[in-house]
Each structure stands twice: as structure tokens, then as C-alpha cells.
Design an enzyme around this catalytic site. Structure first.
Site, PDB file in Angstrom:
ATOM      1  CD  GLU A   1      -2.815  -4.093  -0.399  1.00 15.35           C
ATOM      2  OE1 GLU A   1      -2.125  -2.982   0.012  1.00 15.35           O
ATOM      3  OE2 GLU A   1      -2.471  -5.386  -0.437  1.00 15.35           O
TER       4      GLU A   1
ATOM      5  CG  HIS B   1      -3.581  -0.775   3.914  1.00 16.07           C
ATOM      6  ND1 HIS B   1      -3.649  -1.216   4.810  1.00 16.07           N
ATOM      7  CD2 HIS B   1      -3.077  -2.368   3.758  1.00 16.07           C
ATOM      8  CE1 HIS B   1      -3.114  -2.413   5.456  1.00 16.07           C
ATOM      9  NE2 HIS B   1      -2.773  -2.639   4.782  1.00 16.07           N
TER      10      HIS B   1
ATOM     11  CD  GLU C   1      -0.334  -1.811   3.331  1.00 17.02           C
ATOM     12  OE1 GLU C   1       0.233  -2.570   2.551  1.00 17.02           O
ATOM     13  OE2 GLU C   1      -0.092  -1.188   4.590  1.00 17.02           O
TER      14      GLU C   1
HETATM   15  N1  TRP Z   1       0.628  -4.661   4.005  1.00 20.49           N
HETATM   16  C1  TRP Z   1       1.088  -5.399   2.705  1.00 20.49           C
HETATM   17  C2  TRP Z   1      -0.401  -5.323   2.721  1.00 20.49           C
HETATM   18  O1  TRP Z   1      -0.742  -6.867   3.170  1.00 20.49           O
HETATM   19  C3  TRP Z   1       1.493  -6.325   2.779  1.00 20.49           C
HETATM   20  C4  TRP Z   1       3.073  -6.535   2.768  1.00 20.49           C
HETATM   21  C5  TRP Z   1       3.342  -6.537   1.162  1.00 20.49           C
HETATM   22  C6  TRP Z   1       4.175  -7.096   3.174  1.00 20.49           C
HETATM   23  N2  TRP Z   1       4.625  -6.443   1.054  1.00 20.49           N
HETATM   24  C7  TRP Z   1       5.353  -7.155   2.113  1.00 20.49           C
HETATM   25  C8  TRP Z   1       4.580  -7.572   4.423  1.00 20.49           C
HETATM   26  C9  TRP Z   1       6.105  -7.589   1.888  1.00 20.49           C
HETATM   27  C10 TRP Z   1       6.015  -8.160   4.524  1.00 20.49           C
HETATM   28  C11 TRP Z   1       6.856  -8.441   3.740  1.00 20.49           C
HETATM   29  O2  TRP Z   1      -1.358  -5.456   2.557  1.00 20.49           O
HETATM   30 ZN    ZN Z   2      -2.641  -4.728   4.432  1.00 16.20          ZN
END
Ligand code: TRP
Ligand code: ZN
Length: 903
Positions: free
Chosen positions: A329, A332, A295
């Protein structure tokens, strides 16, 4: 190797940077550190602004960073400034213009620690690294022809030295420099404020993001990308440009994702009153990605799997997932970006809430009951086992070794269930007000779960202190319900007992605050009216009973007959509920319950009993007949939503069945399920033949069409269960279909068959689609899930296929992840060959991509659930892995916690 460190610049860590700044520092010498919530300290310094210049021309990346810092008034006055750094060759570091001395700077973890820093200061650094060598896919790396970033959770420190923690928020200005020929597109967060030529080859773009953000939301992309554009006009009339960037061969596949984004933006406005806040929203599709999508503010980066859609390369399920992930996303932007997390223990603050919002969105766009069924299936197959295993942790963990290991079903899916329970307890209006209050109060800040809970308490006028135990106690609560009818006084009593099993580090648990939605049915199948002591009149609607004690009695008065209780309607809490229903009760609920989720659940419980008894070698008298009757009723139901019919005709999966056994026998479960499928296939052959021959016209992605395809493919599966009488139908379907959903359903049937024409068809499918990576993934996956005597050997052979690679996470998951998680009967082959195959590849992958290696390892963590010989063989692999020197923190944590060597 100190990549590209020019001679004239003193490279501070030239001699030993590898042990200090390498990704996931080797563990052989020292034990990795455990990070604890109770040790949280506010950052000593805050960043007022950061300027980055990232030059990607030439072989390596050069990153020049300027940080303006000041001391945090909320922190200790003499705490040092800490800059995280990893994977980098640091060429220079200055404090207010003065070069710093390397030997005084770093601690054991490789963090740069600066003492006696002035209240306000400027830190400048120059770093260099090779994106093509960044196989961990964390930080700035190469994927196909493009450069891209992934900074959550701790990837930014692999780009430049920085206080890489979510409670340090700053406005970013980023200059991207690259060769014009190979990288015509240069992107970062926010708005593009300048661009132009630098010299004959190189050009640049300057991006400014006015919203202060933590480093994990930073993103940068450079490459030769095609762009699809559209606009969105917000509720207040601002025009937002929507830009979807993909590699040129994928141009034309972003239509569906783009339309999904527009629906998500509108829904967040109408449902929560939340508008988008920048002038541009960008999405980039990347082929090498460790997770689903990210996001980053104004510049989401997506795994190609969750953005590209075309009828030949994506299934109906993919189309649905794309809409969900696009929504996730986007949501978020408020729940995660505008209000972020103070530390990584608060991860569910953004993820649980955002998954819940994603679920609400999906329920609003499609069928609520079908969505809910899917959510509960996932919770039961992915989260319940995690909650009962050695990696069990609360929704808010209190310690971790590697935060990447805590992006779990518990934090995401159980976290979303916790948010749903607030919604159930507060009601929709108060819940929305609570979310708005939380966002207003903490806009531009890094918040905690307590902050969210406080906003909810205020909006609902409730005391949620006991409810807060959902964040701190691990494990799945068990609820035992008994009932009692007093015919003399017309009172009916539900007696509810709750308990929570011990989990690692938590031997004793307190009773939880659990919303239990219930309804009562009369003998005529209609809702039965009754009165609770605190109600003025009797009514027949669903009630939410609030469990708070180990045992509670809920009395219903004016109850004219003994009802059949409908319990846990809509799955109102993430619990295991037990009530001594007779098979007749379940059949009755299946036929009459007004709650569609509860109807589905009654059917599943009935099927579960039949399958478990079958698996344990004690077939239930008339079990199959009852199931057949239930299936027949679903097949013949006149105007039921076809998607709900499809759910009713899908038997509980092998993983959910395994959940019910003390000692899991994967082969017996599989055989029982196959036997029952074969019987239902034959007994209802006429129905299946009709369903399968109902040919729809050309492919459309449209709910009724999707449900029809699903029913048709379910029918194809039942027709081919236990016999090859209808194999020709699969061959013909594979040949004639105009879409991937139908082709894959046929391929799945063919992949189980030893017949030459089936094997030829599987090969031909590969030949036809070998240029489409996402389709080739499905080809690998289908064979990993196949049921053949030699499945393990074939999976092993496929690891040597020219198109197989551990370097691409989608490919590795398609073969090894699908095999280990989705094909229990073969993964758990009694000779241990499935375990060895997995163990070997985890070890091979770990040095390159520890995050992925640790995820693939997870199925071995469940070793305690199996018989002695399987346990032994599974442990052997875990021990073999732990013996390896220089293991990553990621794999070390999973393997050692699995063996109980660490808690
Ligand atoms: N924040 C992301 C989501 O939930 C998750 C995520 C994407 C992530 N890439 C990552 C977490 C790499 C840890 C490492 O949409
Ligand atoms: Zn997320």
C-alpha cells in the site's frame, strides 16, 4: 424505503430509487452491460475541485457536495455531463444554483446525465443514506463502532453523485461532522486544516488533499480509535508523522506494522529514489473489509488481519504478510496514486507494478530464494488454474461486466511477473530508470500500459512490441525444450518450442517474447563454460535466452561435455516448462545447481512425479526411496538456510498436483500425498523427533526463529501423518506454546483426529480465544481444512455456530473460502454435499455482499476439470445460482462465464 428523506425536501428518486440506485442493480429484467476497452471515451467534464461535507451525526449520513467542473478540451464538444450515483437518496441537485428536474436526468444504469451544460459550471448535491445498511462494504459503511470507506473501484458513487472514473482527478476538501462522544477521531485524505466544535454534541474536522486524485482514492474514517504515533525523516530531511489508528481493544498491536512501514519508506527511497509527499501518513485497521487493504492517499485502510500483530493473535506468516501488505500500500503512493490508471482495464499498470515492488522489498528484507519460491507457489496454485479456466483473461482484460471480478491473480500476480520480465530484459539499472521516467512523465496523470511500456523501451533501448502480447493474450505459455550434443564439434543445442493454448475469445495466439534464464552444469556438478556464437569468450554464468519464435535453436560452442541444463532459473517467465529430465538429472540438479530456486524446483519436480504416479495407481519404482534420499540430504545439509530446508521438505500442494491431471481426482491426490507423507514420516522419524524437540526460547519474530518454528512444525506434521503415535506431542505443544504459530500447527494436527482428547483440545482453544476475532477466524479455518470422514458435515455445522456470520468477510472466507479452495478432497466429496454447501451460502450472501459472494463462488468455475458426476453436481449449483432473480452483476458474471453462457 427512502431512508431519512425529510418531508420538506423533494427526494428526486423517492418512488423508485431502489431499482435505480440500488447496489448492483438486479439482473432479472435486463442483461447486464459488458464494458469494453475499445469503447473508451475521455470524460466530457473535468473536476477542478470538490468540497464535501459528510455529516454522520444522527442515524444516517448526509453528504453535501460542491463540484466545480469544466469541459474537457480532449472530449466531444456536445457530450453530456455524467454523474454516477447508486445506493443514495438524492435530496437535491442543482446546476449553477438552479434545481434540476429528476425525470430528465437518468439513463438505464441510474447514471445522471446532464445535457447542454455550460463550459464551466458548479454542481451541488445533497444525498442521504444509511451506512449501517451498507452491507456490501463499498462506499461509506459501519464496521464495529466506526465509520469507514472503501471506494475502489466504484464505491464513491455510493457516497455522492460524481464522475466516478479514475481519469477524473481533483483536489478534495472534506469536512467530517460527527458526534464527539462516539466519534472523537475524524479523518480524511491529506492534511487537517481546521477542526472544532459545532455545538454541544457535534464536532468537525476539515481535511485538504492538495494532490489531485481520482475518487477511488478518497477515504474517510470516524470513530473512537486509539492511535500509535511515530515519525519518519525522509531522505531530503522532511519529517513525516506516522499515525496508526485501531479500535481501543487492539491498542498495542501496531508496533510491527509501524516498523514495517518505516522499512518500506526507506527502501523506496534507496532503491527507487521515491520519497513520501505529505506531512502525515495514516493507517486505519478495520474488522469488516472485502480485501486486504486500500492505498487511499495519505489514509490507508487495512483489514485488521494485515495490520494487527501480537504473538497470541498472529502467526509468523501473518507477520510476514503484514510487512508485505504495508509495503504494497505504501508503494502505491507512487505507482497508483501519483500516477494512476486511465481506466480499469489498466488495473495491472498499478497492481502488477506494485506487487513487483512489494516482492523486491520482501526479497531485500529477507531471503531472496525463499521469497521467490513463495511467489511461484502462489502463481502456480492461484493464477495458473485461473488462466486455464472459464474466467481466463489477459493481464489487461478487454471487457468486463463487474470490475470487482477482475482483481484477480492474473492482474496482480501474473502482472507482477510481466514487470519482472521487463526487469530481466533491461537489467536493474535500466529498469529503475524506466520506472523513474514513467513516473516523472506522468506525475499527476492517469496513464495506460502503453505509457509504461514506452518508458521501458526508451530506458532499455529495446523494441518491446512483441513483449506487449503478455498484456493481451490470456493463458499460460508452454515451453518444450529438447537438446542435442555434438561431441565431434563440442556444440550443445537447446531447441525451444513455445505454444499458447486457446482461451475464451482467443482461439489463435501469436508467439510471445519470453526471457528464459538458463545455466549449464558439468558432470562434476560445477557450472560449465560455453560460448554462444555472439559472445567473444566462453563463460559459465546464467544466460537469458530470448524466445520470440514458435521454435528456436540456441547453440553453445566450446562445450567440452554433454551438460545437464538448468532451465528457467529463478522462474524467469510465468510459463510451464517441459524438458525430459530423468530422475537422476533431477537428483543431480537438486544436489548441485548453483541457483537455489532451481534446486528447490528440481526437488519439487521429483516429488511431483512420485506423487502423481502414486495418485494414478502406478507407483514409481524407487520413487519414494529417491524422495527419502533427497529429504535426508536436506535434513543433513550442514549450513543451508533453515528456511530453504523447510521449503525443500514441503511437498507440492494438492492444487498444484491437480494442475497436472487431465481429469482431476482430488481424493486420489489427497490419499497419495498422505501416503507419501506417512512413509516419509516413519522412514525419517529420528530426524523429525530431533527437529521437533529442538526447543527455542521465548517467542521472537526473527528470521532464524521463524525458520526453526517452521521446521519444528513440519516435523510435527510428518510425525502425525498416517498415525496417531505422536498425538500427545501436538496436545502438549498446544498447551505449552507461547505463540499462535506453534498453537495453530498443533491445532491442525488435532483437528484431524477423532480422539476425544483432541476434540476437547479444539474446543478448549475456542473457549480460550473466543474474544479475539482474528484467532476465532483461524479456529474456523483450521476445521474447514481438517481431514475427517465427516468434514463436510462439520463445516455445515460450523455455519450454524453462534460466532459464524456471513456479514464479516474474514469469517466467511475463514470457513467457506478455506473449505472450498484449501480442502479439495472434502469440497469435492462425491455426493456433491460440498458444492451444495457452497452454492447455498453464495446465494445467501449475494444480496448483502455481492463482491464477496462472487469470490467465494470461484472454485465451482473449475467444473470442467473433474469427472462426469462431479461436473454434473458442480454445474447443478451454478445453474441453481443463475436461476435466482435479482442476482448481482458480480455473481451473474462468474456463474454465467463458468457455464460458458457468455464470453
Ligand atoms: N487497491 C487495493 C490493493 O491492491 C485492492 C482493494 C482493496 C480493492 N479494496 C478493494 C479492490 C475493494 C476492489 C474492491 O491494495
Ligand atoms: Zn494494490
Amino acid at each position: 424505503m427512502c431512508s431519512g428523506c425529510p418531508d420538506q425536501v423533494s427526494c428526486l428518486f423517492h418512488t423508485d430509487h431502489h431499482t435505480i440506485f440500488n447496489s448492483s442493480a438486479p439482473m432479472s429484467a435486463s442483461r447486464p452491460q459488458t464494458i469494453r476497452l475499445r469503447d473508451y471515451q475521455p470524460p466530457a467534464f473535468l473536476v477542478e475541485r470538490i468540497h464535501l461535507r459528510v455529516d454522520l451525526s444522527g442515524g444516517t449520513a448526509q453528504v453535501d457536495a460542491t463540484l466545480d467542473l469544466h469541459r474537457n478540451p480532449a472530449a466531444d464538444n456536445d457530450a453530456p455531463l455524467r454523474l454516477d450515483a447508486e445506493f443514495l437518496d438524492l435530496e437535491s441537485l442543482t446546476l449553477d444554483g438552479a434545481e434540476l428536474e429528476p425525470s430528465t436526468l437518468r439513463d438505464e444504469q441510474g447514471t445522471i446525465v446532464l445535457h447542454d451544460v455550460p463550459q464551466r459550471c458548479r454542481v451541488e448535491s445533497v444525498s442521504r443514506f444509511d451506512p449501517a445498511a451498507n452491507t456490501a462494504l463499498s462506499g461509506l459503511y459501519r464496521s464495529g463502532g466506526m465509520f469507514c470507506t472503501q471506494c475502489e473501484a466504484e464505491g464513491f458513487r455510493r457516497i455522492t453523485p460524481y464522475p466516478d472514473r479514475p481519469d477524473v482527478l481533483a483536489p478534495f476538501t472534506t469536512t467530517v461532522v460527527a458526534d464527539r462522544a462516539t466519534c472523537p477521531v475524524l479523518l480524511s485524505n491529506g492534511d487537517c486544516i481546521d477542526r472544532g466544535a459545532l455545538d454541544a454534541e457535534r464536532h468537525y474536522a476539515v481535511w485538504h488533499d492538495p494532490f489531485p486524485k481520482p475518487s477511488y482514492l478518497f477515504a474517510l474514517v470516524a470513530g473512537d480509535l486509539a492511535c500509535q504515533e511515530a515519525t519518519f525523516v525522509t531522505a531530503s530531511g522532511r519529517e513525516v508523522a506516522l499515525h496508526f489508528y485501531v479500535e481501543p481493544e487492539n491498542a498495542g498491536r501496531t508496533e510491527h506494522a509501524l516498523a514495517a512501514l518505516q522499512r518500506a519508506m526507506r527502501w523506496d527511497e534507496t532503491h527507487y529514489g521515491l520519497e513520501y509527499d505529505l506531512d502525515t501518513y495514516m493507517v486505519v485497521a478495520v474488522g469488516d473489509f472485502n480485501m486486504g487493504a486500500m492505498e487511499n492517499k495519505g489514509l490507508n485502510v487495512f483489514n485488521t488481519q494485515f495490520v494487527l500483530a501480537s504473538p497470541d493473535t498472529a502467526t509468523d506468516a501473518d507477520y510476514e504478510n503484514i510487512e508485505a501488505v504495508i509495503g504494497h500500500e505504501y508503494f502505491h503512493n507512487w505507482t497508483g496514486n501519483r500516477v494512476t490508471c486511465r481506466d480499469w482495464f489498466q488495473l495491472s499498470l498499478k497492481e502488477g507494478l506494485t506487487v513487483f515492488r512489494e516482492h523486491q522489498f520482501a526479497e531485500a528484507m529477507g531471503s531472496e530464494a525463499v521469497q521467490r519460491i513463495g511467489q511461484v507457489r502462489l502463481l502456480r496454485t492461484a493464477q495458473f488454474p485461473e488462466d486455464a479456466g472459464p474466467m481466463s483473461h489477459p493481464v489487461r482484460p478487454d471487457s468486463y461486466v463487474e470490475i470487482n471480478n477482475f482483481y484477480t491473480a492474473t492482474v496482480y500476480a501474473k502482472g507482477a511477473e510481466v514487470i519482472r520480465m521487463y526487469h530481466t530484459l533491461l537489467g536493474d539499472d535500466a529498469f529503475r530508470r524506466g520506472v523513474q521516467r514513467y513516473l516523472q512523465r506522468h506525475d499527476g496523470e492517469a496513464a495506460t500500459i502503453e505509457d509504461f511500456l514506452a518508458a521501458m523501451e526508451e530506458a532499455g533501448g529495446l523494441d518491446l512490441q512483441q513483449f506487449a502480447l503478455w498484456y493481451t493474450q490470456a493463458g499460460t505459455p508452454r515451453i518444450e525444450v529438447e537438446d542435442h550434443y555434438d561431441a565431434e564439434h563440442n556444440t550443445y543445442t537447446l531447441i525451444c518450442r513455445q505454444s499458447l493454448p486457446a482461451s475464451p475469445g482467443q482461439p489463435h495466439k501469436d508467439p510471445m517474447h519470453i526471457p528464459l534464464a538458463v545455466g549449464l552444469l558439468g558432470r562434476d556438478g560445477r557450472p560449465l563454460a560455453a560460448r554462444r556464437p555472439d559472445e567473444s569468450t566462453a563463460h559459465a554464468h546464467t544466460r537469458v535466452l530470448e524466445l520470440r519464435e514458435p521454435e528456436q535453436h540456441f547453440v553453445f560452442e566450446q562445450c567440452p561435455e554433454r551438460p545437464v541444463p538448468s532451465l528457467l532459473r529463478g522462474f524467469s517467465a510465468p510459463v510451464k516448462l517441459h524438458y525430459p529430465y530423468t530422475d537422476d538429472d533431477l537428483g543431480f540438479l537438486l544436489a548441485h545447481d548453483s541457483d537455489p530456486f532451481a534446486r528447490w524446483e528440481a526437488g519439487q519436480q521429483l516429488a511431483l512425479r512420485v506423487l502423481l504416479d502414486e495418485a494414478q495407481g502406478t507407483p514409481r519404482p524407487d520413487g519414494i526411496e529417491r524422495l527419502e534420499e533427497a529429504f535426508r540430504a536436506s535434513l543433513e545439509a550442514p549450513d543451508t538456510d533453515p528456511a530453504l530446508v523447510a521449503e525443500a521438505l514441503t511437498l507440492p500442494g494438492e492444487t498444484y498436483l491437480a494442475e497436472q491431471m487431465d481429469v482431476v481426482d482430488p481424493q486420489a491426490i489427497h490419499d497419495a500425498r498422505q501416503r507419501v507423507r506417512a512413509i516419509l514420516g516413519e522412514a525419517l522419524e529420528g530426524h523429525w523427533l530431533i527437529l521437533h524437540s529442538q526447543h527455542s526460547g521465548p517467542w521472537h519474530y526473527e528470521p532464524d526463529e521463524v525458520a526453526r518454528r517452521r521446521l519444528r512444525n513440519l516435523a510435527l506434521g510428518y510425525l502425525n501423518a498416517g498415525s496417531e503415535r505422536h498425538l500427545s506431542r501436538a496436545l502438549e505443544q498446544l498447551e505449552r506454546s507461547d505463540n499462535l504459530t506453534d498453537r495453530l500447527a498443533a491445532l491442525a494436527v488435532l483437528a484431524d483426529s477423532p480422539r476425544a482428547e483432541a476434540e476437547q483440545a479444539v474446543d478448549a482453544f475456542y473457549q480460550r480465544w473466543s474474544d479475539e476475532p482474528l484467532v476465532v477466524d483461524k479456529w474456523f479455518r483450521t476445521q474447514a481444512l481438517a481431514d475427517r470422514p465427516d468434514t463436510v458435515y462439520r463445516v455445515h455445522q460450523l455455519t450454524e455456530h453462534p460466532d459464524f456470520t456471513l456479514d464479516n468477510p474474514n469469517r466467511a472466507r475463514a470457513l467457506l473460502g478455506a473449505f472450498a479452495q484449501g480442502n479439495p478432497a472434502h469440497f469435492h466429496s462425491p455426493d456433491g454435499s460440498g458444492y451444495r454447501l457452497l452454492g447455498e451460502h453464495v446465494l445467501r450472501l449475494d444480496p448483502n455482499n455481492p463482491q464477496l459472494a462472487a469470490r467465494l463462488l470461484a472454485p465451482l468455475a473449475q467444473w470442467r476439470r473433474y469427472n462426469a458426476s462431479r461436473r454434473h453436481a458442480m454445474r447443478e449449483q451454478l445453474e441453481r445460482i443463475l436461476e435466482r432473480d435479482a442476482l448481482s452483476k458480480d455473481v451473474y458474471e462468474v456463474a454465467s462465464k463458468s457455464l460458458g453462457a457468455m464470453s
